[in-house]
Scaffold this active site. Structure first.
Site, PDB file in Angstrom:
ATOM      1  N   ASP A  13      -8.336 -74.867 -14.854  1.00 46.83           N
ATOM      2  CA  ASP A  13      -9.839 -74.669 -15.936  1.00 46.83           C
ATOM      3  C   ASP A  13     -10.479 -74.138 -15.900  1.00 46.83           C
ATOM      4  O   ASP A  13     -11.486 -74.095 -13.986  1.00 46.83           O
ATOM      5  CB  ASP A  13      -9.706 -76.699 -15.838  1.00 46.83           C
ATOM      6  CG  ASP A  13     -11.053 -76.682 -17.772  1.00 46.83           C
ATOM      7  OD1 ASP A  13     -11.497 -75.525 -18.286  1.00 46.83           O
ATOM      8  OD2 ASP A  13     -11.941 -77.318 -17.007  1.00 46.83           O
ATOM      9  N   ASP A  63     -14.877 -74.346 -16.952  1.00 45.33           N
ATOM     10  CA  ASP A  63     -15.711 -75.262 -17.402  1.00 45.33           C
ATOM     11  C   ASP A  63     -15.501 -76.256 -16.741  1.00 45.33           C
ATOM     12  O   ASP A  63     -14.635 -76.622 -16.890  1.00 45.33           O
ATOM     13  CB  ASP A  63     -16.674 -75.052 -18.471  1.00 45.33           C
ATOM     14  CG  ASP A  63     -16.869 -73.927 -19.384  1.00 45.33           C
ATOM     15  OD1 ASP A  63     -17.403 -73.195 -18.578  1.00 45.33           O
ATOM     16  OD2 ASP A  63     -16.603 -73.685 -20.065  1.00 45.33           O
TER      17      ASP A  63
END
Length: 267
Positions: free
Chosen positions: A8, A10
């Site tokens: 992932d 952010d």
């Protein structure tokens, strides 16, 4: 055997300043050079993450990214599509009606741009993306009928707060998942990062037993639960920490690099 590292972006790989730290960059380049696939997994289109792809050198023939939160599996250098799920304007019509009734904004994203549906009011999503994608302000009736869209997003805390109260018609057509505390994403049903990774792994004759994944938010739950090694950041929400097999430091403390160094014996 772990062959693929899914990340992932952010609040996981990226620092609070939206950058890849030198330590994370060094470790990921080392593993990639040793033949481990490094796969960026994000809700953004691939165009919006090209600077990160280039920074990490993920431009070889076997380098892919998972974008649109699993809706698109795309080769990094050529943009060739390996797998895709999408939405039509007709699919989006009931969602537009729901957004109008609830009083929330809506932005719709295709492969190259974002359509901000200003008949619902201009959202803060354009400011959030900070120039990573071009925006067009249009009314829903002017949305191209022949286009295919990866997702719709509502940059609104109100939308997230009402996620558990979605009408049956919306739940039947969309997988609604928060990617941030004030951002609700509407994906094609049965689409998430895990589904995109499953298709990518199958392309290489592999499965989830070959997968390590890192995440922090609800839209990462599927891939962390499916992965052989699912790593929650220290800044992850409780639900992510609860299903993870492992934990690491937060995104501003090089949590990704710290775990990888230990797991692969790099230190």
């Amino acid at each position: 055997m772990i062959t693929t590292i899914a990340l992932d972006l952010d609040n996981t790989l990226l620092t609070s300043e939206k950058t890849i730290s030198p330590r994370n960059e060094t470790v990921l380049k080392q593993l990639h050079g040793a033949g481990i696939r490094v796969v960026l997994c994000t809700g953004r289109p691939i165009k919006a993450i090209q600077p990160l792809i280039k920074q990490l050198g993920l431009t070889e023939p076997d380098d892919y990214s998972i974008t649109f939160n699993g809706g698109l599996v795309q080769q990094n250098a050529t943009n060739e599509i390996l797998a895709r799920t999408s939405l039509s304007k007709d699919d989006l019509a009931p969602l537009h009606a729901y957004a109008k009734e609830l009083g929330i904004p809506l932005d719709v994203i295709d492969l190259t741009q974002v359509y901000s549906l200003v008949d619902l009011g201009k959202s803060p999503y354009e400011a959030f993306l900070k120039g990573l994608m071009p925006f067009s302000d249009i009314n829903f009736e002017d949305l191209p009928a022949d286009d295919r869209f990866g997702k719709a997003v509502s940059a609104s805390a109100k939308a997230v707060d009402h996620r558990d109260q979605l009408p049956a018609e919306i739940n039947a057509k969309f997988h609604a998942v928060p990617s941030r505390r004030n951002l609700l994403e509407f994906l094609p049903q049965h689409t998430d990062k895990a589904s995109g990774l499953k298709q990518l792994l199958a392309h290489f004759g592999e499965d989830y037993s070959n997968l390590m994944a890192f995440g922090d938010e609800e839209n990462d739950l599927g891939m962390l639960e499916a992965a052989e090694v699912g790593v929650a950041m220290d800044n992850a929400i409780p639900a992510v920490k609860a299903i993870a097999t492992d934990h690491t430091l937060n995104n501003d403390a090089d949590g990704v690099a710290v775990f990888l160094e230990q797991y692969f014996g790099l230190v």
